[in-house]
Design an enzyme around this catalytic site. Sequence first.
Site, mmCIF file in Angstrom:
data_model
loop_
_atom_site.group_PDB
_atom_site.id
_atom_site.type_symbol
_atom_site.label_atom_id
_atom_site.label_comp_id
_atom_site.label_asym_id
_atom_site.label_seq_id
_atom_site.Cartn_x
_atom_site.Cartn_y
_atom_site.Cartn_z
ATOM 1 N N THR A 110 1.681 24.135 -4.618
ATOM 2 C CA THR A 110 1.526 25.440 -3.959
ATOM 3 C C THR A 110 2.116 25.416 -2.550
ATOM 4 O OG1 THR A 110 -0.502 25.798 -5.187
ATOM 5 C CG2 THR A 110 -0.135 27.218 -3.268
ATOM 6 N N PHE A 145 0.868 -1.187 0.000
ATOM 7 C CA PHE A 145 0.000 0.000 0.000
ATOM 8 C C PHE A 145 0.902 1.233 0.000
ATOM 9 C CE2 PHE A 145 -2.426 3.507 1.545
ATOM 10 C CZ PHE A 145 -3.699 3.321 1.014
ATOM 11 N N LYS A 177 2.195 10.628 8.361
ATOM 12 C CA LYS A 177 1.551 10.143 9.586
ATOM 13 C C LYS A 177 2.167 10.721 10.867
ATOM 14 C CE LYS A 177 -0.419 5.933 7.632
ATOM 15 N NZ LYS A 177 -1.858 5.871 7.844
#
Length: 491
Positions: free
Chosen positions: A373, A209, A349
């Site tokens: 940005t 993942f 995280k």
Amino acid sequence: MRFLQATVVSRHCAALKGLAYPRNYATIAEPAAPAVKTQAIPGPRSLELKGKLSAIQNVVPVQLFADYEKSIGNYLVDVDGNVLLDVYTQISSIPLGYNHPRLLNVFQNEKNLKTLINRPALGVFPGKEWPEQLNSILTKIAPKGLSNLTTMMCGSCSNENAYKNIFIWYRRNQRGENVDFTDAEMQSCMINQPPGAPKLSILSFNGAFHGRTLGALSTTHSKYIHKIDVPSFDWPIASFPQYQYPLAENERHNKEQDQRCLAEVEELIEKYNKKGIPVAGIIVEPIQSEGGDNEASPEFFQGLQKIGKQRGVALLIDEVQTGGGCTGKIWCHEHFNLDGPPDVVTFSKKMQLGGYFHKEEFKPQQGYRVFNTWMGDPSKLLLLQEVINVIQEENLLKNVNIAGKVLKDGLLDLEKEYSHILNSTRGRGTFLAVNCQNGKARDDIVNRLRMKGIQTGGCGEISIRFRPALTFQEKHANIVLDVFRSVLREL
Ligand SMILES: Cc1ncc(COP(=O)(O)O)c(C=O)c1O
């Protein structure tokens, strides 16, 4: 909460008087134990809010509505007054528990408040403190040998942008240093065609993942629901070792797994090179997390690094979930005794903001090639700096190892006692998991644990994962184990 506020104030006073803070300052007035008040979770108030939100969004994954004012330390409090010992921590992303006084303090300071409200476009108008702030992060926690740092917004966009650094590096190696882009490259990239938009690939692993954004998703293979209906690149996917437990009794099988998977990586690199989609990089998690807490040995990672070096393929280690101290080291790959650093290490995280460390040669030579940005958020970096300070001052990595051993040993005991229900306890530090007989049994246990006040999470098809904060202690581990035992007794 009254105690917490009093503590913050007294810290201010201590600072004013030049006194040293107690080392165990993070000992927060937590509840002594979890307490569930409602017949079910989500309780009535959570259900009401879920109804409201469902008019605007899909709310299928919502488990409860939290009260983040009341949540404290290792305890998550929901809107129905349920107090849960949280060993899942917002999908492994809360480093010091809820409302840690040192983090609350960060924005008591007007200078830091101004950093919070004046969010810059970091690529073009960074604040005067920015170089020094990044340098301090680099010196305090960068994996040894990785001198460059790019900040980003989240885990997915960190991986996705790191792929771009790898592709840019790969093409520069092919083209030669300081060789200009050709007209054909500049024109063809505008219509998504080679040579400007070359056919290159990132090799990933089954069960991995790496995020849900469009590029990262081509390297994610944990659940079909993340991928279905979304176009993907034709990029190589190798098998990831599937270990049997206990490790000590299954050495032969597990070694064969390592060798088979490494051989497959080599074959796939060969195959994709021949196919005209050369492999520029390999991405791998130190422990496949969402995919079911699948581990691989240090030898496997050493082998992977060797293959990368021999073939001119970059090695990206995705520490989005494993990074930040939960495995007992700041970076899980530090356990692997690699021959030098990986080329790129991504994080998010527990680190509060996304980003990646990388070797100098992966820095693009032209501006605007890896850019957006915000490119991160300096106010989150302020939090990260304080998180790192607390980890160091309070020796939280040692705490993780101690509490993690208690939890792991306890899970191994439960596994022995209830071998018809649990197996394959594994992990490092407090980053732990255990398997159930099947997915239905796993979901049932996770629900029963929650109804007794322990918030865990599932991963893969049949695993329960533990992802407590770094402030999770032996006493919390014992509560988890007692509740777990009482759930197993019921089954
Ligand atoms: C290993 C790994 N990489 C990447 C991601 C994606 O991070 P994010 O959800 O912040 O985009 C995750 C999220 O769980 C992850 O565990």
